[in-house]
Design an enzyme around this catalytic site. Structure first.
Site, mmCIF file in Angstrom:
data_model
loop_
_atom_site.group_PDB
_atom_site.id
_atom_site.type_symbol
_atom_site.label_atom_id
_atom_site.label_comp_id
_atom_site.label_asym_id
_atom_site.label_seq_id
_atom_site.Cartn_x
_atom_site.Cartn_y
_atom_site.Cartn_z
ATOM 1 N N HIS A 401 11.362 5.279 -1.932
ATOM 2 C CA HIS A 401 11.949 4.560 -3.195
ATOM 3 C C HIS A 401 13.358 3.901 -2.385
ATOM 4 C CE1 HIS A 401 14.109 4.098 -6.891
ATOM 5 N NE2 HIS A 401 13.083 3.744 -7.195
ATOM 6 N N GLU A 454 5.689 6.780 -9.945
ATOM 7 C CA GLU A 454 4.346 5.693 -10.212
ATOM 8 C C GLU A 454 3.037 6.910 -9.684
ATOM 9 O OE1 GLU A 454 4.104 1.950 -9.596
ATOM 10 O OE2 GLU A 454 5.895 1.613 -10.894
#
Ligand code: ACO
Length: 516
Positions: A401, A454
């Site tokens: 991320h 996700e």
């Protein structure tokens, strides 16, 4: 005295004049202007101890002279600009220049930890900012704008190092655990969580907007046929654009906040209907109209699957939706704000946001994360599969991320939701997570790669019967609440977002060759 000049200067500290010439509030204009003349400076910083409380510039003295007042009988405090804009000494020169140049100040006090340490002139900042080589400027504005602050917001924030994010003043994960989607939607639009009566009013208000407008409804069948394979998010992009035209959305520049918020509610409420209608039409199924009694998340599953979902599934999807409403200045939110800054209508900005979200580096990973689970197949295969994949240079979907350099709090929450649902995939997913984090730490040391939202999102949605092609669209259906909250904020205090780029091509002007 200025420290360093020229191309070696990087920070404000390198070029500031230190110490700054100062005055106190109790001194007279005559004393302060005399000092400015003696020291040949264009301003004095007005201090209380070592704390700057104002600035008196040549411009102020010109205004003062025009007033005809007596300089020996007038105090500095009466003519200074109080609470002046200041800059930190470690600020990069080009960065300070860019952000200060638009403010129209000529002299900026340099303040470290509340104490005055020098003064810098815009002229000096400009000289250095402009002669620095391109590579240096590029280095100061990192690729991908990582870490660059581009706006102020009241909507929410992500603290990447801590693994924490919030909507307004509340922990977003706690909101997902304790409140409904409608409550959080209210919070995002109005700034506060609703009471029960307010929740009911809000739900009543948005309910009619769930229906696809008459002018748009007949176009859905054709939109659902476009593309092979049909990509529901692309269909949504077209549908939102059609909606904006059908409902005569006007440029955000020309309307007041109530009309823009009304547009925002219409879009947010109808997105789930658009998605499920397009999905079902593409599957050759009859679209299902919104259920008047069901709240947002349950209604979404109902319109997709044709059956009223179990409370467990509805709540799991609702928690996922709440946790993905907003997440700082991610690419799609920034896109929506940039478009709004031009004064364009709300549908244009949402359409742009959907476009940005469609990329696999942003919103396109949950189905790919589940594909990875399928490809790995068994716990024993996790290590060799992951190792081979990272060594080949592939990215593990659902890992890494831009902002989180520790566990993504959304991922932790969704892992809990997946465990609660008792989905068969959870154990394999946990095994893959542990192995991947270990292998990534070994093969990509220092990159701090963990699961992102996700990874478990795919597992939760799969367990609730959401088909894979609807994973990213489901993400869009909650993120649209975040986009529109940002659109409202941008429009309320707008300035055109128009950055610059460093030209690094062949030196111009080259003679234009003629063709004989
Ligand atoms: N698998 C393997 N290596 C990775 C991964 C990954 N998932 N993510 C980052 N890395 C490595 C990169 O290869 C790079 O290594 P290098 O220094 O040897 O070149 C390093 O970590 C830094 O990568 P960047 O691309 O600079 O990191 P960035 O902050 O730009 O990327 C991103 C963030 C795009 C999410 C990235 O981690 C990624 O591609 N992940 C996989 C896709 C994914 O899960 N997307 C969903 C994101 S969540 C969301 O949008 C809601």
């Amino acid at each position: 005295m200025a420290h360093t000049t020229g191309a070696t200067a990087r920070t404000v500290a390198d070029i500031m004049s230190s110490p700054a010439v100062t005055a106190t509030t109790a001194e007279t204009i005559a004393e302060a202007s005399g000092r400015m003349g003696e020291r040949r400076v264009g301003s004095v910083v007005v201090v209380d101890g070592d704390r700057p409380v104002g600035i008196l510039t040549e411009r102020d003295l010109v205004r003062f002279a025009a007033s005809g007042a007596d300089p020996s009988a007038t105090k500095v405090s009466e003519w200074m600009t109080a609470d002046p804009y200041t800059v930190a000494p470690d600020r990069a020169v080009s960065n300070a220049f860019q952000s200060l140049s638009e403010k129209g100040y000529r002299h900026i006090p340099v303040v470290d930890d509340g104490a005055l340490v020098g003064i810098v002139s815009m002229r000096d900042l400009m000289k250095i900012a402009q002669i620095q080589p391109a590579g240096r400027l590029a280095g100061e504005v990192p690729l991908g704008l990582e870490g660059v602050v581009v706006a102020e917001t009241h909507i929410g924030h992500v603290r990447g190092q801590e693994g924490f994010y919030h909507y307004r003043q509340y922990n977003a994960v706690e909101l997902a655990e304790k409140r409904t989607l409608e409550d959080v939607w209210h919070l995002m639009f109005y700034g506060d969580l609703p009471t029960i009566a307010e929740r009911e009013r809000f739900t009543e208000e948005v309910r009619p907007f769930r229906e696809i407008p008459e002018l748009v409804q007949p176009l859905m069948a054709n939109v659902a046929k476009l593309g092979d394979p049909f990509v529901p998010l692309n269909g949504l992009r077209s549908a939102v654009s059609l909606l904006g035209s059908a409902l005569d959305f006007r440029p955000s520049l020309d309307i007041d906040v109530d009309e823009l918020r009304h547009n925002a509610m219409q879009v947010c409420a109808v997105v789930p209907t658009f998605l499920t209608t397009l999905y079902r039409l593409n599957q050759g199924l009859e679209p299902i109209a919104p259920h008047p009694e069901l709240p947002y998340a349950a209604n979404y599953l109902y319109m997709m699957q044709g059956e009223i979902p179990t409370p467990e599934h509805a709540r799991a999807v609702e928690q996922y939706l709440i946790s993905t409403i907003d997440h700082g200045f991610n690419a799609s939110t920034f896109t929506a704000r940039v478009i709004t800054s031009t004064g364009a209508d709300l549908a244009a900005a949402v359409t742009g946001g959907i476009g940005a979200l469609s990329g696999p580096l942003h919103g396109g990973a949950p189905s790919r994360a589940l594909d990875m689970l399928d490809a790995v197949g068994t716990a024993e295969n996790a290590e060799p599969w992951i190792r081979a994949s990272v060594e080949r240079g592939d990215r593990l979907m659902g890992f890494g991320h831009r902002v989180y350099k520790t566990d993504d709090p959304r991922s932790i929450m969704l892992r809990g939701v997946a465990e609660r649902l008792g989905d068969g995939n959870v154990e394999l997913a946990k095994e893959i997570e542990t192995t991947a984090v270990r292998v990534l730490a070994e093969l990509k040391p220092g990159r701090k790669l963990y699961t992102n939202v996700e990874f478990y999102a795919g597992i939760v949605m799969d367990a609730c019967g959401v088909p894979r092609e609807m994973f990213t669209p489901t993400f869009a259906s909650s993120r649209v609440i975040g986009w529109t909250s940002h659109i409202l904020e941008q429009a309320a205090d707008n300035r055109l977002i128009r950055p610059s780029a460093e030209y690094v091509g062949a030196p111009p002007p080259q003679p234009v060759p003629t063709i004989d």
